[in-house]
Write a protein that holds these residues in place. Structure first.
Motif, PDB file in Angstrom:
ATOM      1  N   ASP A  14      -3.352  57.627  83.245  1.00 55.58           N
ATOM      2  CA  ASP A  14      -2.886  58.045  84.565  1.00 55.58           C
ATOM      3  C   ASP A  14      -1.834  59.153  84.533  1.00 55.58           C
ATOM      4  OD1 ASP A  14      -4.549  56.107  85.641  1.00 55.58           O
ATOM      5  OD2 ASP A  14      -2.961  54.591  85.709  1.00 55.58           O
ATOM      6  N   VAL A  15      -1.556  59.718  83.358  1.00 56.21           N
ATOM      7  CA  VAL A  15      -0.578  60.810  83.284  1.00 56.21           C
ATOM      8  C   VAL A  15      -1.147  61.999  84.067  1.00 56.21           C
ATOM      9  CG1 VAL A  15       0.650  62.421  81.778  1.00 56.21           C
ATOM     10  CG2 VAL A  15       0.297  60.053  81.046  1.00 56.21           C
ATOM     11  N   PRO A  16      -0.385  62.548  85.019  1.00 54.28           N
ATOM     12  CA  PRO A  16      -0.871  63.719  85.756  1.00 54.28           C
ATOM     13  C   PRO A  16      -1.295  64.842  84.809  1.00 54.28           C
ATOM     14  CG  PRO A  16       1.116  62.856  86.781  1.00 54.28           C
ATOM     15  CD  PRO A  16       0.944  62.125  85.478  1.00 54.28           C
ATOM     16  N   ALA A  17      -2.373  65.525  85.159  1.00 55.59           N
ATOM     17  CA  ALA A  17      -2.993  66.513  84.272  1.00 55.59           C
ATOM     18  C   ALA A  17      -1.999  67.561  83.762  1.00 55.59           C
ATOM     19  CB  ALA A  17      -4.167  67.183  84.972  1.00 55.59           C
ATOM     20  N   ALA A  18      -1.159  68.102  84.636  1.00 56.54           N
ATOM     21  CA  ALA A  18      -0.225  69.156  84.210  1.00 56.54           C
ATOM     22  C   ALA A  18       0.761  68.624  83.168  1.00 56.54           C
ATOM     23  CB  ALA A  18       0.528  69.720  85.411  1.00 56.54           C
ATOM     24  N   LEU A  19       1.194  67.377  83.321  1.00 60.49           N
ATOM     25  CA  LEU A  19       2.104  66.783  82.342  1.00 60.49           C
ATOM     26  C   LEU A  19       1.367  66.427  81.054  1.00 60.49           C
ATOM     27  CD1 LEU A  19       4.230  64.484  84.690  1.00 60.49           C
ATOM     28  CD2 LEU A  19       4.833  66.751  83.792  1.00 60.49           C
ATOM     29  N   ALA A  20       0.128  65.954  81.168  1.00 62.60           N
ATOM     30  CA  ALA A  20      -0.670  65.619  79.983  1.00 62.60           C
ATOM     31  C   ALA A  20      -0.892  66.845  79.110  1.00 62.60           C
ATOM     32  CB  ALA A  20      -2.004  65.002  80.392  1.00 62.60           C
ATOM     33  N   VAL A  21      -1.105  68.006  79.724  1.00 61.71           N
ATOM     34  CA  VAL A  21      -1.278  69.248  78.959  1.00 61.71           C
ATOM     35  C   VAL A  21       0.009  69.578  78.203  1.00 61.71           C
ATOM     36  CG1 VAL A  21      -1.558  71.764  79.197  1.00 61.71           C
ATOM     37  CG2 VAL A  21      -3.109  70.209  80.400  1.00 61.71           C
ATOM     38  N   ALA A  55       9.888  70.052  83.588  1.00 65.46           N
ATOM     39  CA  ALA A  55       8.975  70.203  82.451  1.00 65.46           C
ATOM     40  C   ALA A  55       9.222  69.071  81.454  1.00 65.46           C
ATOM     41  CB  ALA A  55       9.194  71.556  81.773  1.00 65.46           C
ATOM     42  N   VAL A  56       8.207  68.744  80.662  1.00 67.87           N
ATOM     43  CA  VAL A  56       8.339  67.677  79.676  1.00 67.87           C
ATOM     44  C   VAL A  56       9.268  68.143  78.550  1.00 67.87           C
ATOM     45  CG1 VAL A  56       7.143  66.222  78.008  1.00 67.87           C
ATOM     46  CG2 VAL A  56       6.066  66.734  80.209  1.00 67.87           C
ATOM     47  N   ALA A  57      10.406  67.461  78.418  1.00 68.57           N
ATOM     48  CA  ALA A  57      11.349  67.762  77.342  1.00 68.57           C
ATOM     49  C   ALA A  57      11.068  66.884  76.127  1.00 68.57           C
ATOM     50  CB  ALA A  57      12.781  67.536  77.821  1.00 68.57           C
ATOM     51  N   ALA A  58      10.643  65.642  76.381  1.00 67.49           N
ATOM     52  CA  ALA A  58      10.340  64.698  75.304  1.00 67.49           C
ATOM     53  C   ALA A  58       9.284  63.725  75.797  1.00 67.49           C
ATOM     54  CB  ALA A  58      11.602  63.954  74.874  1.00 67.49           C
ATOM     55  N   ALA A  59       8.521  63.191  74.856  1.00 66.75           N
ATOM     56  CA  ALA A  59       7.455  62.246  75.203  1.00 66.75           C
ATOM     57  C   ALA A  59       7.312  61.224  74.087  1.00 66.75           C
ATOM     58  CB  ALA A  59       6.132  62.994  75.389  1.00 66.75           C
ATOM     59  N   LEU A  60       6.802  60.068  74.442  1.00 68.40           N
ATOM     60  CA  LEU A  60       6.434  59.062  73.456  1.00 68.40           C
ATOM     61  C   LEU A  60       5.380  58.156  74.059  1.00 68.40           C
ATOM     62  CD1 LEU A  60       7.767  56.083  74.289  1.00 68.40           C
ATOM     63  CD2 LEU A  60       9.817  57.105  73.349  1.00 68.40           C
ATOM     64  N   ALA A  61       4.730  57.408  73.195  1.00 69.05           N
ATOM     65  CA  ALA A  61       3.746  56.423  73.635  1.00 69.05           C
ATOM     66  C   ALA A  61       4.226  55.047  73.220  1.00 69.05           C
ATOM     67  CB  ALA A  61       2.388  56.716  73.025  1.00 69.05           C
ATOM     68  N   LEU A  62       3.981  54.072  74.082  1.00 65.80           N
ATOM     69  CA  LEU A  62       4.195  52.673  73.759  1.00 65.80           C
ATOM     70  C   LEU A  62       2.814  52.052  73.578  1.00 65.80           C
ATOM     71  CD1 LEU A  62       6.934  51.787  76.405  1.00 65.80           C
ATOM     72  CD2 LEU A  62       7.261  52.279  73.979  1.00 65.80           C
ATOM     73  N   LEU A  63       2.619  51.361  72.462  1.00 69.14           N
ATOM     74  CA  LEU A  63       1.355  50.718  72.153  1.00 69.14           C
ATOM     75  C   LEU A  63       1.607  49.217  72.030  1.00 69.14           C
ATOM     76  CD1 LEU A  63       0.133  53.251  69.437  1.00 69.14           C
ATOM     77  CD2 LEU A  63      -0.320  53.296  71.903  1.00 69.14           C
ATOM     78  N   TYR A  64       0.645  48.407  72.438  1.00 70.92           N
ATOM     79  CA  TYR A  64       0.845  46.962  72.514  1.00 70.92           C
ATOM     80  C   TYR A  64      -0.240  46.213  71.746  1.00 70.92           C
ATOM     81  CZ  TYR A  64       3.833  48.408  76.373  1.00 70.92           C
ATOM     82  OH  TYR A  64       4.805  49.021  77.129  1.00 70.92           O
ATOM     83  N   LYS A  65       0.188  45.137  71.030  1.00 74.78           N
ATOM     84  CA  LYS A  65      -0.762  44.364  70.241  1.00 74.78           C
ATOM     85  C   LYS A  65      -0.123  43.045  69.833  1.00 74.78           C
ATOM     86  CE  LYS A  65      -3.601  44.755  66.106  1.00 74.78           C
ATOM     87  NZ  LYS A  65      -3.426  43.374  65.717  1.00 74.78           N
ATOM     88  N   GLY A  66      -0.940  42.006  69.745  1.00 75.22           N
ATOM     89  CA  GLY A  66      -0.464  40.746  69.198  1.00 75.22           C
ATOM     90  C   GLY A  66      -0.433  40.827  67.682  1.00 75.22           C
ATOM     91  N   ILE A  67       0.612  40.258  67.079  1.00 74.99           N
ATOM     92  CA  ILE A  67       0.740  40.259  65.619  1.00 74.99           C
ATOM     93  C   ILE A  67       0.912  38.812  65.153  1.00 74.99           C
ATOM     94  CG2 ILE A  67       2.138  40.961  63.644  1.00 74.99           C
ATOM     95  CD1 ILE A  67       2.950  43.426  65.196  1.00 74.99           C
ATOM     96  N   PRO A  68      -0.050  38.312  64.368  1.00 72.02           N
ATOM     97  CA  PRO A  68       0.097  36.950  63.841  1.00 72.02           C
ATOM     98  C   PRO A  68       1.051  36.954  62.638  1.00 72.02           C
ATOM     99  CG  PRO A  68      -1.973  37.906  63.098  1.00 72.02           C
ATOM    100  CD  PRO A  68      -1.317  38.922  64.008  1.00 72.02           C
TER     101      PRO A  68
END
Length: 191
Positions: A14-21, A55-68
């Motif tokens: 869902d990141v807006p296209a201009a920001l995704a670029v 404008a985008v100065a910094a970005a990161l992704a959060l990823l989610y997962k179960g860990i046994p």
């Protein structure tokens, strides 16, 4: 009058296209030849810090997962693709965004811990944002059939974490000096 820098969050799709670029451009500059985007199975969420001009100065992704681990499954989130626009590095944008990510994860009742690896020289950067190193801990990424571990030859990785459980000291002990079966898959081999 310019606006103050602000943090925005979106499901990756869902990141807006201009920001995704802009994010794709930052990632291509930092990691030439990399493919933008993350495995949808990891429910990727994008956090952006916009500068005073939007404008985008910094970005990161959060990823989610179960860990046994240690007889239970922990609900983990990892930081991935942390990047700051090269012209703005050293001005606190990245640190502000990483601290915002930690605060978001701490407030999420569906997250037990944040866990990720970084190049060892970056550990103090993440410590300043509230994460702590896990001495002797190795993340085993990739898949069980094609693993990639943070102690692989040529890697110099530190494993960082923050615990948001009711028993953070005990859970931290369970994750210290062990091999953690992260296994996020073949797209995001390590986060």
């Amino acid at each position: 009058m310019s606006a103050e820098p602000r943090v925005l969050g979106f499901a990756e799709a869902d990141v807006p296209a201009a920001l995704a670029v802009q994010v794709a451009d930052l990632e291509a500059e930092a990691w030439p030849g990399s493919t933008p985007g993350h495995d949808p199975a990891l429910a990727p969420r994008t956090l952006l810090l916009l500068d005073d001009e939007g404008a985008v100065a910094a970005a990161l992704a959060l990823l989610y997962k179960g860990i046994p681990l240690a007889g239970r499954t922990y609900r983990a989130a990892g930081l991935s693709s942390v990047v700051t626009r090269s012209a703005l590095r050293g001005q606190g944008f990245g640190g502000r965004l990483v601290a915002a990510a930690r605060a978001e994860l701490a407030a999420d009742p569906a997250v037990d811990l944040a866990l990720f690896s970084c190049d060892r020289p970056l550990a103090p950067f993440y410590e300043a944002a509230g994460f702590a190193p896990l001495p002797g801990t190795v993340l085993v990424g990739g898949t069980p059939g094609d693993p990639l571990a943070t102690d692989a030859p040529g890697f110099d990785k530190a494993v960082m974490a923050a615990f948001f459980t009711e028993t953070p000291a005990a859970d931290r002990a369970a994750f210290t000096a062990v091999r953690v079966p992260l296994h996020p898959g073949s797209v995001d081999r390590l986060w």
